[in-house]
Design a protein around this motif. Structure first.
Motif, PDB file in Angstrom:
ATOM      1  N   ILE A  35      -1.479 -19.105  43.214  1.00  0.00           N
ATOM      2  CA  ILE A  35      -0.380 -18.589  42.382  1.00  0.00           C
ATOM      3  C   ILE A  35      -0.477 -19.166  40.974  1.00  0.00           C
ATOM      4  CG2 ILE A  35       2.118 -18.645  42.098  1.00  0.00           C
ATOM      5  CD1 ILE A  35       2.350 -18.563  45.156  1.00  0.00           C
ATOM      6  N   LYS A  36      -0.769 -20.449  40.862  1.00  0.00           N
ATOM      7  CA  LYS A  36      -0.862 -21.079  39.541  1.00  0.00           C
ATOM      8  C   LYS A  36      -2.008 -20.481  38.738  1.00  0.00           C
ATOM      9  CE  LYS A  36      -2.235 -25.335  39.491  1.00  0.00           C
ATOM     10  NZ  LYS A  36      -2.246 -26.820  39.580  1.00  0.00           N
ATOM     11  N   SER A  37      -3.140 -20.267  39.364  1.00  0.00           N
ATOM     12  CA  SER A  37      -4.275 -19.695  38.641  1.00  0.00           C
ATOM     13  C   SER A  37      -3.967 -18.280  38.161  1.00  0.00           C
ATOM     14  CB  SER A  37      -5.506 -19.677  39.557  1.00  0.00           C
ATOM     15  OG  SER A  37      -5.829 -20.988  39.991  1.00  0.00           O
ATOM     16  N   ASN A  38      -3.284 -17.487  38.989  1.00  0.00           N
ATOM     17  CA  ASN A  38      -2.932 -16.122  38.589  1.00  0.00           C
ATOM     18  C   ASN A  38      -1.997 -16.128  37.389  1.00  0.00           C
ATOM     19  OD1 ASN A  38      -1.055 -13.615  38.821  1.00  0.00           O
ATOM     20  ND2 ASN A  38      -2.870 -13.068  40.023  1.00  0.00           N
ATOM     21  N   VAL A  61       6.870  -8.952  38.172  1.00  0.00           N
ATOM     22  CA  VAL A  61       6.015 -10.082  37.807  1.00  0.00           C
ATOM     23  C   VAL A  61       6.811 -11.171  37.093  1.00  0.00           C
ATOM     24  CG1 VAL A  61       4.020 -10.769  36.415  1.00  0.00           C
ATOM     25  CG2 VAL A  61       3.959  -8.635  37.711  1.00  0.00           C
ATOM     26  N   LYS A  62       7.715 -10.775  36.191  1.00  0.00           N
ATOM     27  CA  LYS A  62       8.517 -11.785  35.487  1.00  0.00           C
ATOM     28  C   LYS A  62       9.355 -12.602  36.458  1.00  0.00           C
ATOM     29  CE  LYS A  62      10.587  -9.160  32.463  1.00  0.00           C
ATOM     30  NZ  LYS A  62      11.481  -8.805  31.327  1.00  0.00           N
ATOM     31  N   SER A  63      10.046 -11.952  37.374  1.00  0.00           N
ATOM     32  CA  SER A  63      10.868 -12.687  38.331  1.00  0.00           C
ATOM     33  C   SER A  63      10.020 -13.540  39.261  1.00  0.00           C
ATOM     34  CB  SER A  63      11.730 -11.714  39.132  1.00  0.00           C
ATOM     35  OG  SER A  63      12.601 -10.994  38.293  1.00  0.00           O
ATOM     36  N   ALA A  64       8.833 -13.051  39.630  1.00  0.00           N
ATOM     37  CA  ALA A  64       7.950 -13.837  40.499  1.00  0.00           C
ATOM     38  C   ALA A  64       7.465 -15.096  39.779  1.00  0.00           C
ATOM     39  CB  ALA A  64       6.768 -12.980  40.952  1.00  0.00           C
ATOM     40  N   VAL A  65       7.148 -14.976  38.497  1.00  0.00           N
ATOM     41  CA  VAL A  65       6.703 -16.162  37.733  1.00  0.00           C
ATOM     42  C   VAL A  65       7.848 -17.167  37.593  1.00  0.00           C
ATOM     43  CG1 VAL A  65       5.855 -16.948  35.496  1.00  0.00           C
ATOM     44  CG2 VAL A  65       4.921 -14.868  36.521  1.00  0.00           C
ATOM     45  N   ALA A 118       1.564 -12.249  46.851  1.00  0.00           N
ATOM     46  CA  ALA A 118       1.349 -10.799  46.953  1.00  0.00           C
ATOM     47  C   ALA A 118       1.974 -10.079  45.760  1.00  0.00           C
ATOM     48  CB  ALA A 118       1.938 -10.285  48.263  1.00  0.00           C
ATOM     49  N   TYR A 119       3.148 -10.522  45.326  1.00  0.00           N
ATOM     50  CA  TYR A 119       3.763  -9.918  44.149  1.00  0.00           C
ATOM     51  C   TYR A 119       2.854 -10.040  42.932  1.00  0.00           C
ATOM     52  CZ  TYR A 119       8.416  -9.146  46.147  1.00  0.00           C
ATOM     53  OH  TYR A 119       9.469  -8.686  46.880  1.00  0.00           O
ATOM     54  N   LEU A 120       2.248 -11.203  42.735  1.00  0.00           N
ATOM     55  CA  LEU A 120       1.464 -11.443  41.528  1.00  0.00           C
ATOM     56  C   LEU A 120       0.093 -10.780  41.583  1.00  0.00           C
ATOM     57  CD1 LEU A 120       2.317 -15.220  40.973  1.00  0.00           C
ATOM     58  CD2 LEU A 120       3.124 -13.293  39.616  1.00  0.00           C
ATOM     59  N   GLU A 121      -0.501 -10.666  42.755  1.00  0.00           N
ATOM     60  CA  GLU A 121      -1.852 -10.116  42.842  1.00  0.00           C
ATOM     61  C   GLU A 121      -1.870  -8.599  43.011  1.00  0.00           C
ATOM     62  OE1 GLU A 121      -3.792 -12.145  45.980  1.00  0.00           O
ATOM     63  OE2 GLU A 121      -4.028 -14.031  44.861  1.00  0.00           O
ATOM     64  N   GLY A 122      -0.843  -8.015  43.600  1.00  0.00           N
ATOM     65  CA  GLY A 122      -0.892  -6.575  43.840  1.00  0.00           C
ATOM     66  C   GLY A 122       0.206  -5.799  43.171  1.00  0.00           C
ATOM     67  N   GLU A 123       0.846  -6.335  42.157  1.00  0.00           N
ATOM     68  CA  GLU A 123       1.988  -5.672  41.510  1.00  0.00           C
ATOM     69  C   GLU A 123       1.686  -5.494  40.031  1.00  0.00           C
ATOM     70  OE1 GLU A 123       4.986  -3.506  41.472  1.00  0.00           O
ATOM     71  OE2 GLU A 123       4.869  -4.698  43.305  1.00  0.00           O
ATOM     72  N   ASN A 124       2.044  -4.317  39.514  1.00  0.00           N
ATOM     73  CA  ASN A 124       1.857  -4.024  38.095  1.00  0.00           C
ATOM     74  C   ASN A 124       3.168  -3.885  37.343  1.00  0.00           C
ATOM     75  OD1 ASN A 124      -0.977  -3.935  38.362  1.00  0.00           O
ATOM     76  ND2 ASN A 124      -0.875  -1.801  39.096  1.00  0.00           N
TER      77      ASN A 124
END
Length: 738
Positions: A126-129, A92-96, A81-87
């Motif tokens: 998640i990997k594809s995103n 995003v850096k911490s999620a990755v 959810a962080y990676l798909e709906g967050e700008n």
């Protein structure tokens, strides 16, 4: 706002508790996820804290990986959810980063649980995103994506398996994935890892305007080289073609200089660490050449002294008068200094600048008290102008240099004149006058008393006296010394040949075609087997330098054989090829000698030659000696013995009986059985001997019976049947006796 601040305070308290003791992480994570989840409409600060907390949690070494693996499955929906709906870039850096740490854990979980399709689909999404963000995301996010790609390549390439029985303790890699796994196909994972590695290498060789991204890619390659030898050659080959100073062709702005220095230092650190971990690796030479080339390029790019105009050369005795008005400096007043007198010059004349001054006549020897002299000199030295003192020192220095050059020229001229006089010297032969001739004739004897002149004869050629013959002791001493020197050279060639690759000529090679170890071993083994054949047998009546010696006192062949044996046994595992080559030469020489003996026997039957005694072969004796020496040191895991036994040219019962003797050691029974099994399968002439040795081991060695029974049941089952009948008969007799 107050509720958000209060929630952050509570979350920080939970985080501090987990940092203090890692055992609390499994209980804190389920309580934190409902608060930091994106579906709860949490504030941006809370989402940032949650992403940072997840990245920090799964990277913490204070709690075990088994607990991490269980908890990682619960945070996958949150990360997705962080990676798909967050700008927000921070979230995003911490999620990755958290996904990079979690991916190996989920990977290992799916290996052991092949039917968990839902969690693997979440991880795949998640990997594809993350992979889609690598080329378009901001620089900070792209650096985190590089870390994630490194982890994917690390786990999707085969690694070393230390213990197959304990997969949880092995490095997570493709080697742990079963071939029949329904979710993880080997071909797909290998292709994906290869493609992602190419993307990392493309970042290194691509645009250098973002030095942080290139540096991150280089740093990620170091761990891949260290932990995945399978792809190390590809990575090192690509890095050695990388030019970190490519921006030198663009304008040399301060930013470009900093970026080039950063990339050059990172590349150098990566390659230096590779050399430290494996100094004898195949890329060591190329890496050293690359580092030297980059060092020279860095000096050419960053050494600004080569680009500047050289400083003007000023006179040593003061400033140039033409620059006095422009510079505004005062030139010290200089008095004319008289030149040095011709001829030898004393130290007083060298240091005297004003011969008419009062100080030139000052005699320091008149002062008996040194303290009084010091009280005069110290104030005088303090009152001297620094510029005048420097001018005087320069004058004395120039005097000394001129005087040295003059003396050197004078000495060279004198030596040249002496050489010319020696070359041009000719004695003067003045013609004698008439009075001298008459006086000589008056003092000469009568004509009848004149002695006859001896006719001139050519000089006889000069010959050195013949050296005295060597004694037996000297022959043995010099021969042994020569053999020792040759084998000492072989030991040095072992070290040099291990560093570089050598090519072998195969069967068509010549013994002296090159000066490597194999050539010298071939020469020595042929000297031991063929060159001295017959020299030690007095019945052969061969005239040689050793014909006068008693049999057995000195033998060139036996000396070389003994030295070869000692050379092999010093490091028999690495020099087993020398032993095989030596025994091949011995076997071949025995065949040649046997053919010659047969031919002599036929000629003797026809009356064309005398019957010579049969030649005794040396192969059997040398092979048994080597086998006994190797078996004494061989361990149960030394499969080099298997190679040795399979490559020697001839096997007989005496040699294979050594395997029976080695099997008396319980730790080496498996090795002895393995040798016999291999020889039975791939050396057909030795089949019967191998079975006979196995029978002996079956009858005489109780510990080797289980291993020997497996082979005898396939190759000679009648032996087991006979023994079973005998045992049953003996049992019946015992029953009757009872």
């Amino acid at each position: 706002m107050n509720s958000s601040t209060q929630a952050l305070g509570q979350l920080e308290s939970a985080r501090s508790l987990a940092l203090g003791d890692g055992r609390y992480y499994p209980t804190i994570i389920p309580g934190v996820l409902p608060i930091i989840g994106p579906n709860t409409n949490a504030a941006l600060e809370t989402r940032r804290w949650g992403a940072d907390f997840l990245a920090e949690t799964f990277a913490s070494p204070t709690w075990p990986s088994d607990a991490k693996e269980t908890c990682s499955l619960t945070v996958l929906p949150t990360l997705r959810a962080y990676l798909e709906g967050e700008n927000d870039a921070g979230v995003v850096k911490s999620a990755v980063q958290a996904a990079a740490t979690i991916y190996p854990l989920v990977y290992r979980h799916i290996i052991s649980t092949p039917h968990d399709t839902s969690n693997w689909q979440l991880m795949t999404a998640i990997k594809s995103n993350i992979l889609r963000r690598m080329d378009t995301a901001p620089p900070g996010v792209r650096i985190c994506c590089v870390k994630f790609v490194q982890q994917v390549v690390l786990v999707e390439t085969p690694g070393m398996v230390a213990d197959p029985r304990r997969p949880e303790q092995n490095d997570i890699s493709l080697a742990l994935v079963p071939r029949d796994h329904p979710l993880m196909l080997h071909a797909n994972l290998e292709a994906e890892a290869s493609g992602l590695l190419d993307r990392l290498l493309d970042i290194v060789h691509g645009d250098h305007s973002d030095a942080l991204l290139v540096t991150a890619a280089l740093n990620s390659l170091g761990m891949l080289v260290q932990r995945r030898p399978y792809i190390a050659n590809k990575i090192l080959s690509s890095v050695l073609n990388f030019n970190p100073l490519k921006l030198a062709n663009s304008p040399m702005t301060p930013k470009n200089k900093v970026m080039m220095k950063s990339m050059e230092r990172t590349t150098r650190a990566l390659l230096v660490n590779v050399i430290k971990r494996n100094p004898e690796g195949p890329f060591t030479g190329r890496i050293q050449q690359y580092l030297e080339r980059i060092h020279r390029m860095r000096l050419d790019v960053f050494d600004e002294s080569n680009r500047k105009r050289p400083a003007p050369v000023e006179p040593t005795d003061g400033l140039d008068p033409s620059k006095r008005q422009r510079v505004g400096a005062s030139i010290p007043s200089s008095h004319p200094v008289p030149p040095l007198p011709p001829g030898p010059v004393s130290f007083r004349q060298l240091f005297t600048l004003d011969p008419n001054g009062a100080t030139a006549q000052f005699d320091v020897q008149a002062f008996k008290d040194p303290e009084q002299l010091l009280r005069i000199l110290v104030p005088v030295l303090q009152s001297i102008d620094e510029a005048k003192l420097g001018n005087a020192i320069n004058i004395v220095r120039s005097r000394y240099l001129d005087l040295s050059k003059t003396q050197a020229r004078t000495a060279a001229a004198e030596s040249a004149s002496l050489n010319d006089e020696e070359e041009e010297y000719e004695p003067d032969f003045e013609p004698e006058d008439a009075e001298q001739i008459v006086n000589k004739l008056d003092s000469a004897p009568p004509d009848g008393m004149l002695p006859d002149r001896v006719p001139s004869a050519p000089l006889a050629p000069y010959k050195l006296p013949q050296a005295p013959p060597l004694t037996e002791h000297e022959i043995q001493k010099y021969g042994d010394g020569t053999v020792r020197r040759v084998f000492g050279m072989l030991s040095s060639l072992d070290e040099t040949s291990s560093r570089g690759k050598t090519t072998k000529g195969g069967f068509n090679r010549l013994a002296a075609s090159s000066y490597d170890r194999d050539s010298w071993v071939t020469i020595l083994s042929r000297l031991a087997t063929r060159a001295a054949a017959g020299l030690d047998d007095p019945d052969e009546h061969i005239k040689s330098a050793f014909s006068g010696l008693r049999k057995g006192n000195f033998s060139l062949s036996e000396s070389i054989r003994s030295a070869l044996y000692n050379y092999i046994m010093y490091d028999w595992k690495k020099r087993i090829d020398v032993a095989i080559s030596w025994l091949n030469e011995e076997w071949y020489n025995d065949r040649l000698q046997a053919d010659i003996a047969k031919m002599n026997a036929k000629l003797a039957m026809n009356g064309n030659a005398t019957n010579s005694p049969a030649c005794k072969g040396n192969y059997q004796r040398c092979a048994l000696r080597l086998v006994d020496g190797i078996i004494a040191f061989a361990e149960g895991t030394d499969k080099v013995l298997l190679r040795f036994m399979s490559e020697i040219p001839e096997l007989d019962r005496d040699i294979l009986q050594r395997m029976k003797k080695m099997a008396e050691d319980p730790e080496r029974i498996d090795l002895a059985i393995m040798v016999l099994q291999y020889l039975y399968m791939f050396r057909p002439p030795a089949k019967e001997i191998c079975i006979e040795v196995l029978e002996d081991m079956w009858h005489t060695n109780d510990r080797a019976k289980p291993s020997a029974k497996k082979l005898l049941s396939r190759w000679r089952p009648e032996v087991l049947e006979t023994d079973m009948k005998m045992e049953s008969a003996n049992g019946a007799l015992e029953v009757k006796a009872v």
